[in-house]
Structures are given as structure tokens and as C-alpha cells.
Design an enzyme around this catalytic site. Structure first.
Site, PDB file in Angstrom:
ATOM      1  N   ARG A  87      -8.728  10.296   1.091  1.00 53.57           N
ATOM      2  CA  ARG A  87      -7.460  10.081   1.766  1.00 53.57           C
ATOM      3  C   ARG A  87      -7.626   9.523   3.145  1.00 53.57           C
ATOM      4  NH1 ARG A  87      -6.205  13.585  -2.658  1.00 53.57           N
ATOM      5  NH2 ARG A  87      -4.324  13.316  -3.567  1.00 53.57           N
ATOM      6  N   HIS A 133      -4.542  13.557   5.037  1.00 56.13           N
ATOM      7  CA  HIS A 133      -4.387  14.682   4.100  1.00 56.13           C
ATOM      8  C   HIS A 133      -5.600  14.674   3.148  1.00 56.13           C
ATOM      9  CE1 HIS A 133      -0.275  15.349   5.236  1.00 56.13           C
ATOM     10  NE2 HIS A 133      -0.038  14.246   5.442  1.00 56.13           N
ATOM     11  N   ARG A 180       0.521  19.628  -4.220  1.00 53.46           N
ATOM     12  CA  ARG A 180      -0.889  19.558  -3.390  1.00 53.46           C
ATOM     13  C   ARG A 180      -0.591  19.898  -1.974  1.00 53.46           C
ATOM     14  NH1 ARG A 180      -3.977  15.592  -0.513  1.00 53.46           N
ATOM     15  NH2 ARG A 180      -6.052  16.198  -0.547  1.00 53.46           N
ATOM     16  N   ASN A 240       6.162  17.974   4.373  1.00 58.97           N
ATOM     17  CA  ASN A 240       5.155  18.689   5.312  1.00 58.97           C
ATOM     18  C   ASN A 240       5.713  20.095   5.452  1.00 58.97           C
ATOM     19  OD1 ASN A 240       3.341  16.648   5.846  1.00 58.97           O
ATOM     20  ND2 ASN A 240       4.148  15.827   7.678  1.00 58.97           N
ATOM     21  N   PHE A 299       2.243   4.483  12.481  1.00 57.81           N
ATOM     22  CA  PHE A 299       1.558   5.453  12.029  1.00 57.81           C
ATOM     23  C   PHE A 299       0.210   5.184  12.074  1.00 57.81           C
ATOM     24  CE2 PHE A 299      -0.028   7.514   8.099  1.00 57.81           C
ATOM     25  CZ  PHE A 299       0.404   8.663   8.301  1.00 57.81           C
ATOM     26  N   HIS A 314       3.914   9.362  -3.959  1.00 57.81           N
ATOM     27  CA  HIS A 314       4.794   8.316  -3.446  1.00 57.81           C
ATOM     28  C   HIS A 314       5.926   8.714  -3.029  1.00 57.81           C
ATOM     29  CE1 HIS A 314       5.930   4.257  -2.696  1.00 57.81           C
ATOM     30  NE2 HIS A 314       5.933   3.969  -4.141  1.00 57.81           N
ATOM     31  N   ARG A 358       6.902   4.255   4.788  1.00 53.34           N
ATOM     32  CA  ARG A 358       6.127   4.997   3.837  1.00 53.34           C
ATOM     33  C   ARG A 358       6.409   4.412   2.585  1.00 53.34           C
ATOM     34  NH1 ARG A 358       7.378  11.308   4.093  1.00 53.34           N
ATOM     35  NH2 ARG A 358       5.636  11.660   3.150  1.00 53.34           N
ATOM     36  N   TYR A 363       2.378   4.093   0.265  1.00 52.23           N
ATOM     37  CA  TYR A 363       1.633   4.853  -0.684  1.00 52.23           C
ATOM     38  C   TYR A 363       1.186   4.140  -1.706  1.00 52.23           C
ATOM     39  CZ  TYR A 363       3.085   8.774   2.161  1.00 52.23           C
ATOM     40  OH  TYR A 363       3.303   9.859   3.207  1.00 52.23           O
ATOM     41  N   ARG A 391      -7.649   3.961  -3.358  1.00 53.18           N
ATOM     42  CA  ARG A 391      -8.502   5.124  -3.422  1.00 53.18           C
ATOM     43  C   ARG A 391      -8.656   5.279  -4.820  1.00 53.18           C
ATOM     44  NH1 ARG A 391      -6.958  10.341  -4.039  1.00 53.18           N
ATOM     45  NH2 ARG A 391      -4.855   9.813  -4.484  1.00 53.18           N
TER      46      ARG A 391
HETATM   47 FE1  HDD Z   1       2.014  10.485   4.652  1.00 53.78          FE
HETATM   48  C1  HDD Z   1      -0.433  11.298   2.306  1.00 53.78           C
HETATM   49  C2  HDD Z   1       3.084  13.524   4.129  1.00 53.78           C
HETATM   50  C3  HDD Z   1       4.378   9.861   7.433  1.00 53.78           C
HETATM   51  C4  HDD Z   1       0.969   7.063   4.956  1.00 53.78           C
HETATM   52  N1  HDD Z   1       1.535  12.032   3.419  1.00 53.78           N
HETATM   53  C5  HDD Z   1       0.347  11.927   2.637  1.00 53.78           C
HETATM   54  C6  HDD Z   1       0.495  13.352   2.137  1.00 53.78           C
HETATM   55  C7  HDD Z   1       1.366  14.082   2.398  1.00 53.78           C
HETATM   56  C8  HDD Z   1       1.994  13.218   3.358  1.00 53.78           C
HETATM   57  C9  HDD Z   1       1.878  15.418   2.202  1.00 53.78           C
HETATM   58  C10 HDD Z   1      -0.668  13.728   0.952  1.00 53.78           C
HETATM   59  C11 HDD Z   1      -0.185  13.520  -0.352  1.00 53.78           C
HETATM   60  C12 HDD Z   1      -1.456  14.303  -1.079  1.00 53.78           C
HETATM   61  O1  HDD Z   1      -1.328  15.441  -1.470  1.00 53.78           O
HETATM   62  O2  HDD Z   1      -1.762  13.489  -1.909  1.00 53.78           O
HETATM   63  N2  HDD Z   1       3.482  11.419   5.565  1.00 53.78           N
HETATM   64  C13 HDD Z   1       3.660  12.784   5.119  1.00 53.78           C
HETATM   65  C14 HDD Z   1       5.088  13.021   5.709  1.00 53.78           C
HETATM   66  C15 HDD Z   1       5.357  11.906   6.782  1.00 53.78           C
HETATM   67  C16 HDD Z   1       4.319  10.818   6.391  1.00 53.78           C
HETATM   68  C17 HDD Z   1       5.875  14.319   5.657  1.00 53.78           C
HETATM   69  C18 HDD Z   1       6.416  11.774   7.815  1.00 53.78           C
HETATM   70  C19 HDD Z   1       7.720  12.382   7.656  1.00 53.78           C
HETATM   71  N3  HDD Z   1       2.597   8.721   5.713  1.00 53.78           N
HETATM   72  C20 HDD Z   1       3.487   8.783   6.621  1.00 53.78           C
HETATM   73  C21 HDD Z   1       3.590   7.206   7.251  1.00 53.78           C
HETATM   74  C22 HDD Z   1       2.759   6.563   6.526  1.00 53.78           C
HETATM   75  C23 HDD Z   1       2.000   7.504   5.568  1.00 53.78           C
HETATM   76  C24 HDD Z   1       4.655   6.902   8.356  1.00 53.78           C
HETATM   77  C25 HDD Z   1       2.546   5.104   6.649  1.00 53.78           C
HETATM   78  C26 HDD Z   1       3.277   4.104   7.203  1.00 53.78           C
HETATM   79  N4  HDD Z   1       0.598   9.400   3.878  1.00 53.78           N
HETATM   80  C27 HDD Z   1       0.229   7.916   3.951  1.00 53.78           C
HETATM   81  C28 HDD Z   1      -0.808   7.339   3.198  1.00 53.78           C
HETATM   82  C29 HDD Z   1      -1.203   8.849   2.368  1.00 53.78           C
HETATM   83  C30 HDD Z   1      -0.462   9.597   3.016  1.00 53.78           C
HETATM   84  C31 HDD Z   1      -1.774   6.469   3.697  1.00 53.78           C
HETATM   85  C32 HDD Z   1      -2.788   9.005   2.510  1.00 53.78           C
HETATM   86  C33 HDD Z   1      -3.240   9.364   1.189  1.00 53.78           C
HETATM   87  C34 HDD Z   1      -1.993   9.347   0.271  1.00 53.78           C
HETATM   88  O3  HDD Z   1      -0.868   8.741   1.052  1.00 53.78           O
HETATM   89  O4  HDD Z   1      -2.066   9.028  -1.046  1.00 53.78           O
HETATM   90  O5  HDD Z   1      -0.132   6.246   2.331  1.00 53.78           O
END
Ligand code: HDD
Length: 691
Positions: free
Chosen positions: A76, A79, A116, A152, A165, A343, A362, A366, A373
Site C-alpha cells: 500500500r 498504511h 485492519r 484513523n 494528499f 474503500h 478519497r 481507493y 495493488r
Molecule cells: Fe487513506 C489507505 C485512512 C485520506 C488514499 N487510508 C488508507 C487506510 C486507512 C486510511 C485506514 C488503510 C486501509 C487498509 O487497512 O487497507 N485515509 C484515511 C483517513 C483519511 C485518509 C482516515 C483522512 C481522513 N487517503 C486519504 C486521502 C487519499 C487517501 C485524502 C487520497 C486522495 N488511503 C488512500 C489510498 C490507500 C489508503 C492510496 C492506500 C492503500 C489503500 O488505499 O488501500 O487509496
């Protein structure tokens, strides 16, 4: 890998080979290739002569290495390091007045869940106690589809608009030219970005608090962060914020402990969760809702669409509506924890989004990341991602399709009748809340998002003095790793708007003059009241249950003392961990052999919540000579741990150069003492020692 094992309970359509796949005799299955061909020799590749070249025709070798070469998938992008478990969510009472979401309709209903937890910045192999935000992602397999609350352990975020981001994450992760520091925010790039983004300052307060170094996943809160909507069957919508409140209470470690734990056991958090579930001490959180309407949103001092703001619990109380229990570890880490795909866009009828610009971004991100991935669009065919309710659609084909819809019709509308025609829409299915969104197309930040300091200050003044001191120390540590003084100055300038004393302490700690404060985008509100809900120490556990007591023993120890202590620890629902000079254990006064979980070198006291030291006189004399034993005790003392000891262990205290007069965090073993000691341990640490 045998197919039967691989598909246990999950793919009933694929049958194990049956008797022809059993080897004669011991009942173990016969080893085959992935195609099912039995192997007679898995130790040697096929060669032209015993010392000759390997032959291209060796399909057994080729298949095995081919598969091995492709074992890794992209981690990822954030995270990456995480740990998951299965469980269920149980609804306390019907919430039909609030939402039509199926899982909330019937009291006592249980919905399967997968959770997770994760760190954000570090790579897959990084250490668990990095100072970082923790992910708290929950997948609820409801009867009307999967609902993911991808949250979070901190209720606000760094940025207000998802377009920032990638910049945030680039700045937080290792610098691209040198590839360090990993899993750390203590570097120029991160603080450069923070200091240039005043909207991040509220979140900076949270990550500089002990929230960023939790004792374990079990002792932290979770938050959905954004404002969402709940919609009832009549179509009435209200705003909602989601909270996960740990029944275990809140607890964190201190920074020196975090540093030590990362070295002694980088898997501390995942081990803790695994052990708790395996030993039947099931972690639980209550789902809390803050529900409010337009009237509140309009009079609230901040914009409810701004993800850098909380709604204080004093203003909108948290209503607890159900419990989440984790009761099963995964069978296979990769298949479940690594391949689980969350997602924010996975919602169900009765839940809806708001226009929070971070949430909107977001919802795009996702799906995109899962495609990269997990290698294709069919990741919902993986058991951990598949709904557990019936599902019917016309999506088909693509990489690794395992569950294409059956039948002739793969389009709609169609004129085929009955089951042959496939699924049809249902008017009671998901409907978006029909919100009017007037206004021109602009790239603009709303004026209502402009107050960056008021809630940062509110967070700071809500902390106990101990917690405030930890925040100042964290800021000094982090900024001391920043090479460019102008970055330090810019950041401390923002702190002046949060709290002048804090800014002064940080300046002192860094040895710098007080910098100018920047002109705020909007004057902060001077008098937001403190909120007790924001402090860890005001919301700590009320007993020692679920935590670990490290018990240092030596040969010849009084067996009655050991038995009394162990009985009290178990009675308190805590976990005893025997630490001995050697892993073979110790022989007590009456000859009883007591097994050890750790030897002194392998189980430093930093791994335990509190410690007990029960030694014989001879044992104490021997340990006084050992560096590792002296450090074990001295560390426990320095980390403010509660310490129970018996009289005979005094020589070790002297050798460790601890004060001769015990403080209130140290107690001598005696009648009734184990119970009293364990009651005292509920307070986490003896803070008086750490001033
Ligand atoms: Fe995110 C993963 C939580 C903002 C793009 N995010 C991811 C995970 C968590 C969060 C817990 C891990 C999920 C897992 O265990 O597989 N993210 C947050 C929170 C945010 C946040 C609480 C703000 C309130 N995230 C955020 C933004 C973006 C992303 C603004 C993109 C525009 N986040 C992602 C991602 C991830 C991710 C790149 C990486 C791996 C995945 O999604 O599955 O899409």
C-alpha cells in the site's frame, strides 16, 4: 500447499483430491504441483547427470520458481504496515428513526466484520511503535452490502482538500534522494510541508501527543473523521460522525519506551492483538455516533465539512449504539490482511456522504489503488472482500475472474423472463440524498475552513500537564532532527497561535529565539473551552485487565510469593510474563520448576506495562552482577513503571543505583499487596517519578 487446506470453508466448488492424494501411512496429503501433479522428489532439480546443468524441461522447478518470483504485490502506498482480525458488530438497539441501514434495524443483530489497523508512513517491514497516525479500517459485511468505515485513531486530518494528499505523503515518507528516514516524521521535508500548511497545525498537535504512540491497537480510539449522513426510510437525513471507543480504555506508551520497544519487539502491536485474541481476551470497541442537523451545523463555529475540525463531545454527545468485537485471527496474513481492500465509497442504503472535499477525493482514490495493488478489477472475488449477502450484477471477465455471473443474459434491459433474465433494480436500493449543490465551478477553499488554530489550542489545553509536557518534548525531538533552522522557526511561529507557553518551551528546548508568528488566515477564537474527551489520561483504563506484568524471578524464590502474585494477576484479568536469567526458567524455594516466557536479554522491561521483581537473596546477588538485569530494573524505574518487589531483591536495586527510599510507585511484596499493587497499576505510570 494442498488444495483442501487452501480453500477450507471458502471455495466449496473446488474439491480436494480425495484418497488418491493421500500418501500411504501417515495420513499427510501427497505433495503436488499447482496443477495437481504428484511429486516424487521436491529436493532436487532435474539435471543432466548429478553434477550437470539443470534441464529446461524441469516443469516442477520452473513452476515453483515462477510462483515464488511473483509472490510480492505492491505494498500500500500508505498504511503499508498493518494487522487485521475478524470479528462482529452487534447492534444495541434499533436505530430505524435515524437510518435505514440494515445492520442497525434489529437489537442484538450481529454483522460479521474485518478490521485492519496500520501505521501510515512506514513500509511493510517497519516497526510498530513509530510516531505516526494509526489506521483503523473496519469492513462490515452487512445484509445489504459491504460498508467500510476507513478511519484513523485521530479524528482530524492534515489537509482539507484531497488534491494535497500526494504532497502530504511524499513529504512524510523518506526523502526521495536518500531514502531515509523511514517511518519517521522527524525530518526536514515533513516539517517543511507542515510549516507551510497552517491547516495541518491542529493535526500536528494530535501527532505530537501520545496518541501517535499507542500502547496497542486495543487501547486506542477510532474515528470516521469526516461528517457522513444517516438517512432513514422516510428519506430524512442527518449528519453523523463515527467514533470507536475502546472498552479497554485509552493508553499510550511514552516516547523513550516507544524507542525501546521498536528495538526489542518491532512486532509489538501485532503480537499484542494476536495474543489477546488467541488467549480469549477479546478486544471490544463501542460504536459511537455524534448526530446533528442543519440547525447545529449552521450555528457551529466551524464548517462540518472541514476534516481538520472535530465536533467536541461536549457540544454533541456521543451516543453508543453497538459493539465491535474481534474474536478471530486470520488463517493467512497475505490472503486476508494483505489482500483486504477498503474503500470509503463502500457504503450501504441508509448511509451517505457529505461534500467534505477530502472524502470526495478519497472516494476516487481507493478503487484506483486496489486495481494497482491487487492486479485487476476482480478483487471483490477474494473471500475477504466478497460480500457475505447475496449479490447479483452483470460485471464479468477481467484478470482472475472466479465468479462470473451464470446464465445467458449479461446485459440489461433484456427481454428474457424469470431467472434467465438476471437481476433487476429495486426502488428500495441505494439512493443518494438529493442535496442541491449550487454555485460556479471554482478552485477555491471555502472561507469557513480558514480558522486553523482555535481547535489546536483547544486540544492543547484539554491535556493534563503530563501530556502537555510529552507534546513539548515530542516537538523538540522532531524539530531537533530538522537541519534547516528556518523550517523550525516557521513551525514554532504557528505554535505561538496555539499556546505561547508551548512555543516558549519548544524554543528553549531547541535553543532558538522566539520567531514571529505568521498572520493567521482568520483570527482564532480565544476561549474555546477544554474538552476532557481529548485527553488519554482522563480516559484511561480503570483496572489493569488486559495488560502485561513482567515478573523477574531467580532460582530459590519463595514459591508462596510467586503463587500469590500469579493468582492475583490472573484474578485481575492481566497477563503474567515470567522473565528469568535463562529461558529454561527457575527452580523455586520448594524445588518447583517455573517456566519462563522470556530471558532477561530477550524480554527487556520496556515490553511490560508494570514489573514485579521476586528474587531469593542469592538470586539477587547474582543478578546484581549482571548488566542486563541492572538495566532491566533501571529502565522500568526510568519509564515510570509501577514496581512490586520483595525484600530479598534489594541488592539488585542497590546495584542498579536506584534511590534507597522507594517512591509511591514502588511497593514491597507482602500480605494483600499483589491486589493493591495491581489496582495501583490502573494508573498506567507513576508520573511523579518522571518530572
Ligand atoms: Fe487513506 C489507505 C485512512 C485520506 C488514499 N487510508 C488508507 C487506510 C486507512 C486510511 C485506514 C488503510 C486501509 C487498509 O487497512 O487497507 N485515509 C484515511 C483517513 C483519511 C485518509 C482516515 C483522512 C481522513 N487517503 C486519504 C486521502 C487519499 C487517501 C485524502 C487520497 C486522495 N488511503 C488512500 C489510498 C490507500 C489508503 C492510496 C492506500 C492503500 C489503500 O488505499 O488501500 O487509496
Amino acid at each position: 500447499m494442498d488444495q483442501d487446506h487452501m480453500n477450507r470453508d471458502k471455495r466449496p466448488d473446488i474439491q480436494a483430491g480425495g484418497d488418491t492424494h493421500q500418501t500411504a501411512g501417515d495420513g499427510r496429503p501427497r505433495m503436488t504441483t499447482a496443477q495437481g501433479t504428484p511429486l516424487s522428489d521436491g529436493q532436487n532439480s532435474l539435471k543432466q547427470g548429478a553434477r550437470g546443468p539443470t534441464l529446461m524441461e524441469d516443469f516442477l522447478f520452473r513452476e515453483k520458481i515462477f510462483h515464488f518470483d511473483h509472490e510480492r504485490i505492491p505494498e500500500r502506498v500508505v498504511h503499508a504496515r498493518g494487522y487485521g482480525a475478524h470479528g462482529f458488530f452487534e447492534t444495541y438497539e434499533s436505530l430505524s428513526e435515524l437510518t435505514s441501514a440494515d445492520l442497525f434495524q434489529r437489537a442484538g443483530e450481529r454483522t460479521p466484520a474485518f478490521v485492519r489497523f496500520s501505521t501510515v508512513a512506514g513500509n511493510k517491514g517497519s516497526a510498530d511503535l513509530a510516531r505516526d497516525v494509526r489506521g483503523f479500517a473496519v469492513k462490515l459485511y452487512t445484509q445489504q452490502g459491504n460498508w467500510d468505515i476507513v478511519g484513523n485513531n485521530i479524528p482530524v486530518f492534515f489537509i482539507q482538500d484531497a488534491i494535497k494528499f500526494p504532497d502530504l505523503i511524499h513529504a512524510a515518507k523518506e526523502a526521495p534522494d536518500r531514502a531515509f528516514p523511514q517511518a519517521q516524521t522527524a525530518h526536514d521535508n515533513f516539517w517543511d510541508f507542515m510549516s507551510l500548511m497552517p491547516e495541518a497545525i491542529h493535526m500536528v498537535m494530535w501527532i505530537m501527543s501520545d496518541r501517535a504512540i499507542p500502547r496497542s491497537f486495543r487501547f486506542m480510539e477510532g474515528f470516521g473523521v469526516h461528517t457522513f449522513r444517516m438517512v432513514n426510510a422516510e428519506g430524512e437525513a442527518r449528519f453523523v460522525k463515527f467514533h470507536w471507543k475502546p472498552k479497554q480504555g485509552l493508553q499510550s506508551v511514552t516516547w523513550p519506551e516507544a524507542v525501546g520497544i521498536n528495538g526489542a519487539d518491532p512486532d509489538f502491536h501485532r503480537r499484542d492483538l494476536w495474543e489477546a485474541i488467541q488467549f480469549g481476551d477479546l478486544p471490544e470497541w463501542e460504536l459511537g455516533l455524534q448526530v446533528f442537523d442543519d440547525e447545529f451545523a449552521n450555528r457551529f463555529a466551524f464548517d462540518i465539512l472541514d476534516p481538520t475540525k472535530i465536533v467536541p463531545e461536549e457540544e454533541v454527545p456521543v451516543r453508543r449504539v453497538g459493539r465491535l468485537v474481534l474474536d478471530r485471527v486470520v488463517d493467512n496474513f497475505f490472503a486476508e490482511t494483505e489482500q483486504v481492500a477498503f474503500h470509503t465509497g463502500n457504503i450501504v442504503p441508509g448511509i451517505d456522504f457529505t461534500d467534505d472535499p477530502l472524502l470526495q477525493g478519497r472516494n476516487f482514490s481507493y478503487l484506483d489503488t486496489q486495481l494497482k495493488r491487487l492486479g485487476g478489477p476482480n478483487f471483490t472475488h477474494l473471500p475477504v472482500n466478497a460480500p457475505k449477502c447475496p449479490f447479483h450484477h452483470f460485471q464479468q471477465d477481467g484478470h482472475m475472474a472466479m465468479a462470473n455471473p451464470s446464465g445467458r443474459a449479461n446485459y440489461e434491459p433484456n427481454s428474457w423472463s424469470g431467472a434467465e433474465g438476471g437481476p433487476r433494480e429495486d426502488p428500495t436500493g441505494f439512493q443518494s440524498v438529493p442535496v442541491a449543490a449550487p454555485g460556479p465551478k471554482v478552485r477555491e477553499r471555502s472561507e469557513s475552513f480558514a480558522d486553523h488554530y482555535s481547535q489546536a489550542r483547544q486540544f492543547y489545553i484539554s491535556q493534563t500537564p503530563v501530556e502537555q509536557a510529552h507534546m513539548a518534548a515530542a516537538l523538540v525531538f522532531e524539530l531537533s532532527k530538522v537541519e534547516h533552522p528556518e523550517i523550525r522557526a516557521r513551525l514554532v511561529g504557528h505554535l505561538r497561535h496555539v499556546n505561547e507557553e508551548l512555543a516558549g518551551e519548544v524554543c528553549d528546548g531547541l535553543g532558538m529565539d522566539m520567531p514571529e508568528a505568521p498572520v493567521p488566515a482568520r483570527e482564532p477564537i480565544p476561549d474555546l473551552p477544554p474538552s476532557d474527551a481529548l485527553s488519554i489520561l482522563k480516559n484511561g483504563p480503570n483496572c489493569f485487565a488486559g495488560r502485561k506484568l513482567g515478573i523477574l524471578l531467580s532460582d530459590g524464590v519463595d514459591i508462596d510469593q510467586v503463587e500469590a502474585l500469579l493468582a492475583a494477576v490472573r484474578g485481575a484479568g492481566a497477563i503474567p510474563a515470567i522473565v528469568a536469567p535463562r529461558i529454561g526458567g527457575v527452580k523455586a524455594s520448594d524445588g518447583t520448576e517455573i517456566g519462563a516466557q522470556e530471558c532477561i536479554d530477550g524480554g527487556p522491561s520496556v515490553l511490560f506495562d508494570a514489573v514485579a521483581i521476586l528474587l531469593s537473596e542469592g538470586g539477587a546477588g547474582n543478578l546484581a552482577e549482571k548488566h542486563a538485569a541492572r538495566v532491566w530494573l533501571a529502565d522500568a524505574f526510568a519509564h515510570g513503571k509501577f514496581i512490586l518487589y520483595n525484600d530479598a531483591s534489594r541488592p539488585l536495586f542497590d546495584a542498579a543505583k536506584l534511590p534507597l527510599e522507594p517512591d509511591e510507585g514502588m511497593m514491597v511484596m507482602g500480605d494483600g499487596m499483589p491486589r493493591q499493587f495491581l489496582d495501583r497499576c490502573a494508573a498506567l505510570r507513576f508520573w511523579g517519578r518522571m518530572r
